[in-house]
Design a protein around this motif. Structure first.
Motif, PDB file in Angstrom:
ATOM      1  N   GLY A 700       0.818  -1.204   0.000  1.00 23.09           N
ATOM      2  CA  GLY A 700       0.000   0.000   0.000  1.00 23.09           C
ATOM      3  C   GLY A 700       0.850   1.251   0.000  1.00 23.09           C
ATOM      4  O   GLY A 700       1.942   1.294  -0.569  1.00 23.09           O
ATOM      5  N   GLU A 701       0.345   2.286   0.630  1.00 24.40           N
ATOM      6  CA  GLU A 701       1.049   3.569   0.694  1.00 24.40           C
ATOM      7  C   GLU A 701       2.434   3.393   1.297  1.00 24.40           C
ATOM      8  O   GLU A 701       2.613   2.655   2.272  1.00 24.40           O
ATOM      9  N   SER A 702       3.416   4.043   0.708  1.00 23.66           N
ATOM     10  CA  SER A 702       4.815   3.955   1.142  1.00 23.66           C
ATOM     11  C   SER A 702       5.339   2.523   1.090  1.00 23.66           C
ATOM     12  O   SER A 702       6.282   2.165   1.794  1.00 23.66           O
ATOM     13  N   LEU A 703       4.708   1.699   0.257  1.00 26.32           N
ATOM     14  CA  LEU A 703       5.087   0.298   0.058  1.00 26.32           C
ATOM     15  C   LEU A 703       4.992  -0.525   1.337  1.00 26.32           C
ATOM     16  O   LEU A 703       5.683  -1.538   1.496  1.00 26.32           O
ATOM     17  N   ILE A 704       4.122  -0.111   2.238  1.00 30.83           N
ATOM     18  CA  ILE A 704       3.914  -0.869   3.475  1.00 30.83           C
ATOM     19  C   ILE A 704       3.034  -2.084   3.152  1.00 30.83           C
ATOM     20  O   ILE A 704       1.953  -1.938   2.590  1.00 30.83           O
ATOM     21  N   PRO A 705       3.486  -3.284   3.515  1.00 31.14           N
ATOM     22  CA  PRO A 705       2.703  -4.478   3.165  1.00 31.14           C
ATOM     23  C   PRO A 705       1.544  -4.712   4.121  1.00 31.14           C
ATOM     24  O   PRO A 705       1.609  -4.399   5.316  1.00 31.14           O
ATOM     25  N   THR A 706       0.472  -5.249   3.577  1.00 30.16           N
ATOM     26  CA  THR A 706      -0.644  -5.749   4.372  1.00 30.16           C
ATOM     27  C   THR A 706      -0.741  -7.237   4.118  1.00 30.16           C
ATOM     28  O   THR A 706      -0.933  -7.668   2.975  1.00 30.16           O
ATOM     29  N   PHE A 707      -0.563  -8.034   5.157  1.00 31.43           N
ATOM     30  CA  PHE A 707      -0.631  -9.483   5.025  1.00 31.43           C
ATOM     31  C   PHE A 707      -2.084  -9.934   5.137  1.00 31.43           C
ATOM     32  O   PHE A 707      -2.851  -9.409   5.950  1.00 31.43           O
ATOM     33  N   MET A 708      -2.429 -10.899   4.331  1.00 28.10           N
ATOM     34  CA  MET A 708      -3.793 -11.415   4.317  1.00 28.10           C
ATOM     35  C   MET A 708      -3.759 -12.910   4.642  1.00 28.10           C
ATOM     36  O   MET A 708      -3.008 -13.670   4.027  1.00 28.10           O
ATOM     37  N   TYR A 709      -4.554 -13.286   5.618  1.00 31.09           N
ATOM     38  CA  TYR A 709      -4.632 -14.706   5.956  1.00 31.09           C
ATOM     39  C   TYR A 709      -6.003 -14.999   6.547  1.00 31.09           C
ATOM     40  O   TYR A 709      -6.835 -14.102   6.754  1.00 31.09           O
ATOM     41  N   ARG A 710      -6.235 -16.261   6.810  1.00 28.37           N
ATOM     42  CA  ARG A 710      -7.539 -16.703   7.288  1.00 28.37           C
ATOM     43  C   ARG A 710      -7.349 -17.592   8.504  1.00 28.37           C
ATOM     44  O   ARG A 710      -6.442 -18.416   8.539  1.00 28.37           O
ATOM     45  N   SER A 711      -8.201 -17.417   9.482  1.00 24.15           N
ATOM     46  CA  SER A 711      -8.271 -18.314  10.629  1.00 24.15           C
ATOM     47  C   SER A 711      -9.677 -18.885  10.667  1.00 24.15           C
ATOM     48  O   SER A 711     -10.626 -18.183  11.036  1.00 24.15           O
ATOM     49  N   GLY A 712      -9.819 -20.120  10.265  1.00 25.18           N
ATOM     50  CA  GLY A 712     -11.161 -20.686  10.129  1.00 25.18           C
ATOM     51  C   GLY A 712     -11.927 -19.943   9.057  1.00 25.18           C
ATOM     52  O   GLY A 712     -11.507 -19.863   7.905  1.00 25.18           O
ATOM     53  N   THR A 713     -13.039 -19.360   9.454  1.00 33.74           N
ATOM     54  CA  THR A 713     -13.855 -18.590   8.503  1.00 33.74           C
ATOM     55  C   THR A 713     -13.618 -17.089   8.626  1.00 33.74           C
ATOM     56  O   THR A 713     -14.299 -16.299   7.976  1.00 33.74           O
ATOM     57  N   GLU A 717      -6.709  -9.118   7.823  1.00 34.90           N
ATOM     58  CA  GLU A 717      -5.686  -8.287   7.191  1.00 34.90           C
ATOM     59  C   GLU A 717      -4.824  -7.709   8.299  1.00 34.90           C
ATOM     60  O   GLU A 717      -5.335  -7.163   9.286  1.00 34.90           O
ATOM     61  N   ASP A 718      -3.517  -7.828   8.136  1.00 39.15           N
ATOM     62  CA  ASP A 718      -2.561  -7.526   9.192  1.00 39.15           C
ATOM     63  C   ASP A 718      -1.576  -6.488   8.671  1.00 39.15           C
ATOM     64  O   ASP A 718      -0.741  -6.791   7.810  1.00 39.15           O
ATOM     65  N   ARG A 719      -1.649  -5.266   9.194  1.00 38.99           N
ATOM     66  CA  ARG A 719      -0.793  -4.181   8.725  1.00 38.99           C
ATOM     67  C   ARG A 719      -0.122  -3.478   9.901  1.00 38.99           C
ATOM     68  O   ARG A 719      -0.779  -3.127  10.882  1.00 38.99           O
ATOM     69  N   SER A 720       1.170  -3.313   9.807  1.00 38.17           N
ATOM     70  CA  SER A 720       1.929  -2.642  10.867  1.00 38.17           C
ATOM     71  C   SER A 720       2.675  -1.452  10.276  1.00 38.17           C
ATOM     72  O   SER A 720       3.211  -1.538   9.158  1.00 38.17           O
ATOM     73  N   VAL A 721       2.731  -0.352  11.034  1.00 33.51           N
ATOM     74  CA  VAL A 721       3.427   0.846  10.574  1.00 33.51           C
ATOM     75  C   VAL A 721       4.310   1.376  11.702  1.00 33.51           C
ATOM     76  O   VAL A 721       4.032   1.154  12.888  1.00 33.51           O
ATOM     77  N   ALA A 722       5.358   2.054  11.311  1.00 38.19           N
ATOM     78  CA  ALA A 722       6.260   2.661  12.290  1.00 38.19           C
ATOM     79  C   ALA A 722       5.662   3.962  12.826  1.00 38.19           C
ATOM     80  O   ALA A 722       5.070   4.746  12.086  1.00 38.19           O
ATOM     81  N   ALA A 723       5.818   4.182  14.120  1.00 37.13           N
ATOM     82  CA  ALA A 723       5.301   5.407  14.757  1.00 37.13           C
ATOM     83  C   ALA A 723       6.256   5.788  15.892  1.00 37.13           C
ATOM     84  O   ALA A 723       7.339   5.236  16.029  1.00 37.13           O
ATOM     85  N   GLY A 724       5.824   6.742  16.710  1.00 38.54           N
ATOM     86  CA  GLY A 724       6.630   7.176  17.842  1.00 38.54           C
ATOM     87  C   GLY A 724       7.655   8.213  17.454  1.00 38.54           C
ATOM     88  O   GLY A 724       7.563   8.883  16.417  1.00 38.54           O
TER      89      GLY A 724
END
Length: 812
Positions: A700-713, A717-724
């Motif tokens: 996505g923006e700034s080439l930050i990845p969003t991981f996609m996976y499934r747990s059961g049904t 979407e799992d996205r982490s960004v740097a802050a602080g």
């Protein structure tokens, strides 16, 4: 991928509208008579996940059984006809003892054969007498004698490995128990696509039997057959697997085993040869098998007027040849013959061809075909990190719009291949057998795509020449390590990539049609849901807005034009790089590879703010966080780069993170551990058995990845960004859930020596974690009471919801 309908979904066809399909060529010789599990929507008369209706399946059987060579009233099909094996050298190929038994009772000697029993009306003594005469006649036709032993050494271990890797398993199934299968590589996207439709009924795997081969062949004669099968069976049901003579002999030796056939060759006796020739003529063997000096008999009763409950379709007839058919197969033949003849549409021709030549055992097209789950572990690759892309043959959905016509012919007829890492080989079926297929696919597969405006470097227009220079430079930049970094996973002009040795990029314009290429780059997951290839243009928006002003259309045009330059294209930045330390500059950087902190399918993500983390895609777990420099890469691995943090990481458990526990006291299921003494994975399907399925990622923006996976049904979407700030870096992690129903799931946040700092803040070593308001349980680890694990019980509502976590790596 989210917000994308797959190409398969867009191309579903209702094959039931084509119930008037007529006779065409049949499937592999034994394949039609083996395995009758119900397939949806396939007719159970044929095995495999095919799309044919009952009457269409019946027409395949009619052709495969060659009913038209004896009966009138059967129209010739639209595809090349199946022919019987060449018998001119049968005596040099087949054991005399086996030949006697096979002629006396074909289905007893070779279960699943399509050879009818033409002696069914004879008593056993007479059957044996006729079979003996026919054996002498056939052996007399051969110039060579049957070889009982090979003169050269046989590597049976290599034969076993080849049999279970090059593609034999797709049609014949594994010869050894599945427990002996190679460990199935973890997919980057597990079994299901994004289609929410109900799952199809299970289909039995294709398993054409080979139990008869040890009695039929010697290792030498079988090896010669495997080396050039089309010389004996020119209709391609047994394809050429592009084996070398040594490989052919190795597989033959493995299949034959240590069996020793009788060493004395049969010497044909003239009286028996003469009788055998008479029987060959009398039994109308020449209707299927051409031999010099024999001719087929005139056609008999029309199948259009025949009693379909008698004759060849009857289990009790004593006057007609008897085929080893089950009830579903008989019903399919009857259904086909009761319908009025009609020409096959292109769609049906394609489906019948793929069923006949068993393309559906390896390839998916639209909603049918695909590798069976029990055969899946035997599809291997030398590039493990390519996931299914590296080991499963590509989908054939829209293949007519994908491949350049010349390239399709190279693949089908010349054995051309660009997937050097894939163990499974593309079979060769013979030009005459598939010569119709490229034009059929071309007519069927039409893909609407954006027209690309490719510049002409020879143009007299100065503006056009300037545009050519602009696109050439942009294409080079986009492919290099300062852009999308395609060269990290794709070879370029013969130069090996540093991460994955994927398809050489300079073959692109030779192989692919520009419209398909344009559409694929925009959304790879829509064409191949399990691909590890991310898109640089999520939702049509360019991730790199500094190149060509972020114009998506122009960027894709630039890449296509640059690759179309062929070997004259200058190397992109990074192709010759030998650096072992990757730096992060300007935007997030994502790197895939093995790692001690992220497992076999590790993904490292670095931010310009000098904060980095690792994600284990095998289990869906954030497994490490570290400050300062990004990663060091070891390029000496098996064609790929293994990474490790460039500074000291704060590591987390790598077990599956989301589980539906029976209750709060149920133990957390742990990732299987392998040691030097126990090298095999005791539970290779550990993540899948817990409902976890990795579904790729997008940038996505700034080439930050969003991981996609499934747990059961639950889709996650799992996205982490740097802050602080510089004084205290933070990693903000947002988990977005989409659930079809309200349900509870447990999330394991931390393990180890955990201390609780406040109601929502916990710490382990130098890592502090702030949780949202949720039900938590801090409990001791079963195998180490001094350490503990922190669990969150999440009540996931129907629809979308989210969870925010804040990780803070503390400085020393």
């Amino acid at each position: 991928m989210r917000n994308h309908r797959s190409v398969v979904e867009l191309r579903r066809r209702d094959f039931t509208a084509h119930r008037t399909g007529r006779m065409i060529l049949g499937t592999l010789i034994s394949a039609l008579l083996v395995g009758t599990a119900t397939a949806e929507p396939g007719e159970p008369a044929l095995p495999g996940n095919h799309p044919l209706t009952q009457s269409q399946a019946g027409s395949l059987l009619i052709s495969e059984l060659r009913c038209a060579v004896c009966h009138s009233g059967v129209e010739r099909g639209s595809l090349p006809e199946k022919t019987a094996p060449d018998l001119t050298e049968a005596g040099a190929r087949i054991s005399p003892d086996y030949l006697r038994r096979f002629l006396a009772s074909p289905s007893s000697a070779h279960p699943g054969t399509t050879m009818p029993d033409v002696l069914t009306s004879q008593p056993k003594a007479e059957r044996d007498r006729i079979a003996e005469a026919l054996t002498h006649f056939l052996i007399a036709q051969s110039k060579s004698v049957f070889p009982t032993e090979a003169t050269e050494p046989i590597d049976r271990r290599q034969g076993k490995a080849l049999f279970h890797s090059v593609g034999c398993v797709a049609c014949h199934g594994p010869k050894d128990a599945l427990a002996d299968a190679p460990q199935k590589p973890t997919r980057n996207d597990e079994d299901d696509d994004d289609d929410p439709a109900p799952k199809k009924k299970s289909v039995k795997p294709m398993a054409v039997p080979l139990g008869h081969v040890a009695a039929k062949y010697s290792a030498k004669s079988l090896g010669e057959f495997l080396f050039q099968p089309l010389r004996v069976r020119n209709s391609g049901r047994m394809p050429d697997m592009k084996l070398t003579p040594a490989e052919s002999l190795a597989i033959a030796g493995y299949l034959i085993g240590e069996t020793r056939l009788p060493g004395k060759a049969l010497v044909p006796e003239a009286p028996l040869v003469a009788k055998g020739k008479l029987y060959f003529q009398e039994l109308n063997c020449a209707a299927c098998h051409s031999l010099l000096g024999t001719a087929p008999a005139p056609l008999v009763v029309s199948l259009r007027t025949a009693d379909l409950t008698r004759g060849c379709l009857s289990k009790t007839s004593t006057r007609s040849p008897r085929f080893d058919l089950d009830g579903a197969q008989v019903q399919a033949i009857q259904a086909s013959l009761r319908e009025q003849p009609a020409a096959d549409s292109d769609r049906v021709v394609a489906a019948k061809t793929m069923t006949a030549f068993h393309c559906i055992a390896c390839h998916i097209r639209d909603d049918f075909g695909g590798v069976h789950e029990t055969h899946n572990p035997f599809f291997a690759t030398s590039e493990q990190k390519l996931g299914d892309d590296g080991r499963i043959p590509p989908p054939l959905t829209l293949v007519g719009a994908k491949l350049q016509p010349a390239w399709m012919k190279k693949v089908l007829f010349d054995g051309e291949s660009v997937r050097h890492y894939m163990a499974t080989r593309m079979p060769q079926y013979g030009n005459s057998n598939l010569q119709h297929l490229p034009s059929v696919f071309a007519r069927l597969d039409v893909l609407k795509s954006r027209e690309m405006k490719i510049p002409n470097p020879e143009s007299r227009s100065e503006g056009e020449r300037e545009r050519e220079k602009l696109l050439r430079a942009a294409g080079r930049e986009l492919l290099g390590d300062k852009g999308l970094n395609c060269i990290a996973c794709h070879n370029f002009n013969g130069k090996v990539a540093q991460v994955n040795q994927g398809i050489d990029l300079l073959t692109t314009s030779q192989r692919l049609q520009p419209g398909w290429f344009n559409s694929y780059l925009r959304n790879p997951g829509a064409f191949r849901p399990r691909t590890i290839m991310p898109t640089g243009w999520p939702n049509g928006v360019a991730a790199y807005n500094t190149i060509l002003d972020g114009n998506t259309d122009m960027q894709i045009e630039a890449i296509w034009y640059y690759l179309s330059l062929g070997t004259s294209a200058a190397d992109p930045s990074g192709v010759r790089s030998v650096s072992t330390k990757l730096l992060v500059e300007g935007h997030a950087k994502t790197f895939r590879g093995r790692s001690r902190v992220a497992g076999f399918r590790g993904i490292a993500v670095g931010f310009p703010e000098k904060l980095n983390y690792a994600f284990n895609a095998e289990t869906g777990t954030l497994s490490a966080i570290w400050l300062d420099d990004f990663i060091g890469v070891n390029w000496s691995g098996q064609g790929s780069g293994d990474f490790n943090p460039a500074s000291e990481p704060l590591t987390l458990a790598q077990d599956v993170s989301f589980v539906q526990l029976a209750d709060e006291n149920a133990p957390w299921p742990l990732l299987p551990v392998m040691t030097k003494d126990a090298r095999s994975n005791p539970n290779p399907l550990y993540p899948k058995n817990l409902g976890y399925q990795f579904r790729g990622y997008f940038l996505g923006e700034s080439l930050i990845p969003t991981f996609m996976y499934r747990s059961g049904t639950i889709e996650i979407e799992d996205r982490s960004v740097a802050a602080g700030s510089d004084e205290q870096r933070q990693l903000e992690r947002v988990l977005t859930f989409e659930s079809p129903m309200p349900q509870a799931v447990w999330f394991r946040a931390l393990t180890g020596d955990i201390s609780q700092q406040s109601e929502r803040v916990y710490q382990i070593g130098r890592l502090r974690l702030t949780l949202p308001t949720a039900k938590t349980k801090l409990r001791p680890l079963p195998n180490d009471p001094k350490r503990s694990e922190l669990l969150l019980r999440l009540q996931i509502p129907q629809g979308k919801s989210s969870l925010e976590l804040l990780y803070e790596p503390l400085k020393k």
